[in-house]
Design an enzyme around this catalytic site. Structure first.
Site, PDB file in Angstrom:
ATOM      1  N   ASP A 146       0.791  -1.455   0.091  1.00  0.00           N
ATOM      2  CA  ASP A 146       0.415   0.539   0.061  1.00  0.00           C
ATOM      3  C   ASP A 146       1.106   0.923  -0.233  1.00  0.00           C
ATOM      4  OD1 ASP A 146      -2.559   1.511   0.671  1.00  0.00           O
ATOM      5  OD2 ASP A 146      -1.177   1.495   2.853  1.00  0.00           O
ATOM      6  N   ASP A 148       0.473   4.950   1.299  1.00  0.00           N
ATOM      7  CA  ASP A 148       0.045   6.089   2.442  1.00  0.00           C
ATOM      8  C   ASP A 148       0.207   5.133   3.751  1.00  0.00           C
ATOM      9  OD1 ASP A 148      -0.518   8.971   1.766  1.00  0.00           O
ATOM     10  OD2 ASP A 148      -1.710   8.030   0.326  1.00  0.00           O
TER      11      ASP A 148
END
Ligand code: IMP
Length: 431
Positions: A146, A148
């Site tokens: 992922d 952030d």
């Protein structure tokens, strides 16, 4: 774990050393038991797949009906011992084993399971030649992240000196495919520029004179944007990310999605976000964004949306989606409407904003697993399997979190900060 904590952790009347050993032994036994429950679940799931009439339900699945699928066994007891060494869990007398302790143990067990395969096959390499050797050498083939909170702090970007960059380069040097699977959605040229901004440190490193990676290793870097909608790949000639045409990688089921229905879903959720924004009097402090394949509400500069409001909005959007996806009266042509639930949509709370995206990370990861196998530069015979693929992310709570869906397509690790990502990668590389 609560029972041995209560029964064995009271050291007021006994030798502290003996108490600690008792406590560790009891925790160890419990993890050993859960480990066998997982093993039994895998065994029965496989039997059921071979003979769907059987429908045997494992003990663990009976106790936890929401249980997903395990793609590898989990050496939980060994993982506990390692984490106990690091976190001194069994030495604590007043604070019981916590959610984070268990999250860390599960993560470590998953990494151990994947690296044990690595070790076994590495040991087997001597004497195996050519193509066979290449297939044997690596079991873990694809590792996705992922963006952030996992690779960089929320809203920030990768710096060339960051510890994460060094580890990503190491993974590429081991011949692994490295993918960033992010909700942030930007197509084509604007996408290449936006993702470069976030991954600047890594891409600058690949372009630098001191990068020792071979061209094919650099080109094993992929970016999947908008959950599962836009694919980019590092291109050595362009010295940057190249947008890959949908035709080359869209899964067959995604190719068949009806654009009219997608637009209908986006329009409905856009109106719903306007309704929610008015309801919470957020007109002056937020902006609603509508893109081709996502709608979201974000706070204006200097403002913030309360956590409770974010949660309410994500639940309300999910409920709205459920009504659209299950109702056949929304479309003039009801035969088409029957297929609308084929379209995957995910609503999630990004920590400071709420988004509804067409697609999800399960499709994003699966698309990468299959795209790579079509890759003509490498001699892959079959798609990358779920047990050969690992997704690392921070959003795994079951409601309103978008990494959760990746569990359907790959092994997963749940981290809480880029620092934890570095620690997990160190384990992966060193074990
Ligand atoms: P991730 O953590 O890498 O999956 O990125 C999630 C964040 O990307 C969200 O919280 C948003 O701030 C940002 N974002 C930007 N564009 C989009 C979009 O189109 N859909 C969802 N999130 C987006």
């Amino acid at each position: 774990l609560a029972t041995p904590f209560v029964l064995h952790a009271d050291d007021s009347h006994a030798d502290a050393q003996i108490v600690a050993e008792n406590c560790q032994a009891r925790y160890y036994e419990i993890f050993k038991d859960v480990e066998s429950l997982v093993k039994q679940t895998i065994f029965l799931d496989e039997l059921n797949e071979l003979d769907p009439k059987k429908k045997s339900i494992s003990r663990l699945r009976t106790l936890v009906p929401s249980l997903g699928k395990f793609f590898t066994e989990l050496p939980l007891a060994d993982a506990f011992l390692l984490e106990d060494e690091r976190r001194a869990i069994s030495k604590r007398r007043l604070v019981s084993p916590s959610f984070n302790d268990v999250r860390m143990i599960l993560n470590t067990a998953q990494i151990m399971a994947l690296t044990n395969i690595y070790k076994q096959t590495e040991n087997n390499i001597n004497g195996i030649s050519g193509k066979n050797q290449q297939q044997q050498q690596q079991k873990l083939k694809l590792i996705t992240f992922d963006g952030d909170v996992t690779l960089y702090e929320d809203g920030k970007s990768l710096d060339e000196n960051s510890e994460v960059v060094q580890r990503l380069v190491k993974l590429l040097s081991l011949g692994l495919y490295v993918g960033v699977v992010t909700a942030a959605g930007y197509p084509r040229q604007s996408g290449a520029e936006k993702y470069y901004e976030r991954l600047k440190g890594l891409i600058d490193h690949l372009n630098s004179n001191h990068c020792t990676l071979k061209t094919y290793q650099k080109e094993n870097l992929l970016v999947m944007g908008a959950e599962s909608n836009y694919l980019f790949r590092y291109n050595n000639e362009m010295k940057g990310l190249k947008f890959i045409d949908d035709e080359e990688w869209f899964l067959p089921q995604v190719k068949n999605w009806n654009i009219g229905k997608i637009n209908y879903i986006m329009d409905t959720l856009y109106k719903h976000l306007i309704y929610l924004r008015n309801n919470f009097n957020l007109e002056d402090s937020t902006t609603i964004i509508k893109k081709e394949r996502s709608v979201g509400i974000i706070p204006n500069s200097g403002c913030r949306i309360l956590r409770e409001q974010l949660e309410e909005m994500v639940l309300s959007c999910s409920r709205k989606l459920n009504t659209i996806l299950t109702s056949s009266s929304n479309f003039a042509d009801s035969t088409e409407a029957l297929c609308v639930d084929d379209i995957k949509v995910c609503a999630f709370n990004g920590g400071s904003d709420v988004w509804v995206d067409i697609g999800d990370k399960a499709l994003g990861v699966e698309s990468l697993q299959k795209y790579i196998c079509h890759d003509e530069t490498v001699d892959h015979v079959c798609p990358i399997g779920k047990s050969e693929s690992l997704h690392i992310g921070d959003q795994f709570a079951s409601l309103g979190a978008n990494d959760f869906k990746a569990r359907l397509s790959a092994c997963t690790v749940w981290i809480a900060s880029p620092r934890e990502t570095v620690a997990i990668l160190d384990d992966l590389i060193d074990f």
